[in-house]
Design a protein around this motif. Sequence first.
Motif, short mmCIF file in Angstrom:
data_model
loop_
_atom_site.label_atom_id
_atom_site.label_comp_id
_atom_site.label_asym_id
_atom_site.label_seq_id
_atom_site.Cartn_x
_atom_site.Cartn_y
_atom_site.Cartn_z
N PRO A 116 0.80 -1.23 0.00
CA PRO A 116 0.00 0.00 0.00
C PRO A 116 0.84 1.28 0.00
O PRO A 116 0.36 2.32 -0.43
CB PRO A 116 -0.81 -0.12 1.29
CG PRO A 116 -0.84 -1.57 1.61
CD PRO A 116 0.49 -2.09 1.14
N ILE A 117 2.10 1.19 0.45
CA ILE A 117 2.95 2.38 0.52
C ILE A 117 3.80 2.54 -0.74
O ILE A 117 3.76 3.58 -1.41
CB ILE A 117 3.88 2.32 1.76
CG1 ILE A 117 3.04 2.21 3.05
CG2 ILE A 117 4.78 3.55 1.81
CD1 ILE A 117 2.10 3.36 3.27
N THR A 118 4.53 1.51 -1.08
CA THR A 118 5.45 1.62 -2.22
C THR A 118 4.75 1.37 -3.55
O THR A 118 5.27 1.72 -4.61
CB THR A 118 6.60 0.60 -2.08
OG1 THR A 118 6.05 -0.73 -2.14
CG2 THR A 118 7.33 0.79 -0.76
N ARG A 119 3.57 0.72 -3.46
CA ARG A 119 2.79 0.33 -4.65
C ARG A 119 3.53 -0.69 -5.51
O ARG A 119 3.13 -0.98 -6.64
CB ARG A 119 2.42 1.53 -5.52
CG ARG A 119 1.81 2.71 -4.78
CD ARG A 119 0.64 2.31 -3.91
NE ARG A 119 -0.50 1.81 -4.70
CZ ARG A 119 -1.67 1.44 -4.19
NH1 ARG A 119 -1.83 1.46 -2.86
NH2 ARG A 119 -2.63 1.01 -4.97
N LYS A 120 4.59 -1.28 -4.98
CA LYS A 120 5.31 -2.31 -5.72
C LYS A 120 4.66 -3.67 -5.48
O LYS A 120 4.19 -3.96 -4.38
CB LYS A 120 6.78 -2.36 -5.28
CG LYS A 120 7.58 -1.13 -5.69
CD LYS A 120 9.03 -1.24 -5.25
CE LYS A 120 9.84 -0.02 -5.68
NZ LYS A 120 11.26 -0.12 -5.24
N GLU A 121 4.66 -4.50 -6.53
CA GLU A 121 4.03 -5.81 -6.42
C GLU A 121 4.81 -6.68 -5.43
O GLU A 121 6.03 -6.66 -5.38
CB GLU A 121 3.97 -6.49 -7.78
CG GLU A 121 3.10 -7.74 -7.80
CD GLU A 121 2.80 -8.22 -9.22
OE1 GLU A 121 2.42 -9.40 -9.35
OE2 GLU A 121 2.94 -7.41 -10.17
N LEU A 122 4.05 -7.45 -4.63
CA LEU A 122 4.66 -8.31 -3.62
C LEU A 122 4.75 -9.74 -4.13
O LEU A 122 3.80 -10.27 -4.70
CB LEU A 122 3.83 -8.28 -2.34
CG LEU A 122 3.67 -6.92 -1.64
CD1 LEU A 122 2.65 -7.01 -0.53
CD2 LEU A 122 5.02 -6.45 -1.09
N SER A 123 5.89 -10.36 -3.90
CA SER A 123 6.05 -11.76 -4.29
C SER A 123 5.63 -12.69 -3.16
O SER A 123 5.48 -13.89 -3.35
CB SER A 123 7.51 -12.03 -4.66
OG SER A 123 8.36 -11.77 -3.54
N SER A 124 5.44 -12.12 -1.97
CA SER A 124 5.07 -12.92 -0.80
C SER A 124 4.17 -12.09 0.12
O SER A 124 4.31 -10.87 0.20
CB SER A 124 6.32 -13.36 -0.04
OG SER A 124 5.98 -13.92 1.21
N THR A 125 3.26 -12.77 0.76
CA THR A 125 2.40 -12.09 1.74
C THR A 125 2.84 -12.40 3.17
O THR A 125 2.09 -12.22 4.12
CB THR A 125 0.93 -12.54 1.56
OG1 THR A 125 0.85 -13.96 1.71
CG2 THR A 125 0.38 -12.11 0.21
N GLU A 126 4.07 -12.87 3.30
CA GLU A 126 4.59 -13.19 4.63
C GLU A 126 4.64 -11.94 5.49
O GLU A 126 5.08 -10.87 5.05
CB GLU A 126 5.99 -13.80 4.51
CG GLU A 126 6.56 -14.23 5.86
CD GLU A 126 7.95 -14.83 5.72
OE1 GLU A 126 8.54 -15.16 6.76
OE2 GLU A 126 8.44 -14.94 4.57
N LEU A 127 4.19 -12.08 6.73
CA LEU A 127 4.18 -10.97 7.68
C LEU A 127 5.19 -11.24 8.79
O LEU A 127 5.11 -12.26 9.48
CB LEU A 127 2.77 -10.81 8.29
CG LEU A 127 1.62 -10.62 7.29
CD1 LEU A 127 0.29 -10.56 8.03
CD2 LEU A 127 1.83 -9.37 6.45
N ASN A 128 6.13 -10.33 8.94
CA ASN A 128 7.16 -10.49 9.96
C ASN A 128 6.85 -9.59 11.16
O ASN A 128 6.81 -8.35 11.02
CB ASN A 128 8.53 -10.10 9.39
CG ASN A 128 8.94 -11.00 8.24
OD1 ASN A 128 8.98 -12.23 8.39
ND2 ASN A 128 9.21 -10.42 7.08
N PRO A 129 6.58 -10.18 12.33
CA PRO A 129 6.25 -9.38 13.51
C PRO A 129 7.39 -8.40 13.83
O PRO A 129 8.56 -8.79 13.86
CB PRO A 129 6.10 -10.42 14.62
CG PRO A 129 5.80 -11.69 13.90
CD PRO A 129 6.57 -11.62 12.62
N SER A 130 7.01 -7.16 14.09
CA SER A 130 7.99 -6.14 14.47
C SER A 130 7.99 -6.05 15.99
O SER A 130 7.36 -5.16 16.58
CB SER A 130 7.65 -4.80 13.83
OG SER A 130 8.63 -3.85 14.14
N ILE A 131 8.70 -6.98 16.63
CA ILE A 131 8.66 -7.09 18.08
C ILE A 131 9.27 -5.86 18.76
O ILE A 131 8.72 -5.35 19.75
CB ILE A 131 9.40 -8.36 18.54
CG1 ILE A 131 8.68 -9.60 17.98
CG2 ILE A 131 9.47 -8.43 20.06
CD1 ILE A 131 9.41 -10.90 18.22
#
Length: 383
Positions: free
Chosen positions: A68-83
Amino acid sequence: MADVQDGHYDSSTDSLRVEPIYESFLCPLTKQIMRDPVTLESGATFEREAILKWFKESDSSGRSLVCPITRKELSSTELNPSIALRNTIDEWMHRNEAAKLDVACKSLTSENSEHDTLQALEYVVEICQRSRSSRHVVRKLGLISLISELLKNSSTKVRQKALESLCFVAKDDNDNKDEIAAGDNIRTIVKFLSHGHVQEKEQAASLLYELSQYKPLSEKIGSVPGAILILVGLSSSKIENLFTVDRADKTLVNLESCEKNVRQMAENGRLQPLLRLLLEGSADTQLSMAAYVGELVLTNDVKVFVAQTAGSALVNIMKSGNREAREAALKALNQISSYDVSAKILIEAGRHWYLKKLFTICFISSAIQDLQLSVSYSRCLLV
């Protein structure tokens, strides 16, 4: 003042924060402080729930998955927790929470303007929405008694906000409910139901419902003179706010856990709880409810309703109950059968049993008459 929705805080600034809201704390999609920040492969960080919703909407509309920010296509929808970021946000919120509680304590323990008092109460609401532990802190700081005192404030706005604050303080915390119910607070809350402004009445109904969810307080609420009468009236009102009507009805349902309350409800026209106990309660409870039906002053329409609903149950008690139970059931049946229509319903409900009993009674009566005649005849012979 920052608004709170579902545990989130919006980005509006607040004059009494220890530190400002840092931009990195805010989710780019919701503009609210993040509780569970996660980072995409693009390096952008979002609230987990918000970015998952973005992915779902993109998928359902057939759009390519992009950041949503860079508008670049994502190759993965992996979400990395920002602990690290989540811990930083938590520490920041705790510091600000402590500062706000300090301000609230000072504002509520001294004479302040209406604006400052309302601001302090808003802090309490905001903090209580965060977690149960926060509500525990509010009690430990002695804020419950201070807020309760404001129920008698001359300002309508302050009274309304105090009621709202106590609702949040009470939520899911029985110790807090006990403290709110101390003294004559419940009596004060009940008064708002009949004499308060529309919003005060709504907040009072909400608070009473919250308190009634704690079973040990059921009898205390019901013991306040007029409380159940007012609640019964509100629950069946056609002109009151629908929310208030709903809360009054649900409060009465909670209060049914106390038999004394059930009796009061019946006295004030809400018979269903009593009849339910008469039909489904233990043997002792059925006896108690049957006895009470016999004591109630019932209109003819209500007699018909009781006969239709519980007539068979009362007849069954007459058939199989002990002496005390039969006496209670007989008293109730006598009360209900005083109206022709309800009497016919009762006769139909116990037709075969009544015929058998009637035959027995007639037989005994005839035997007694025969005995009396024999005695009289004997006396005549003696003379």
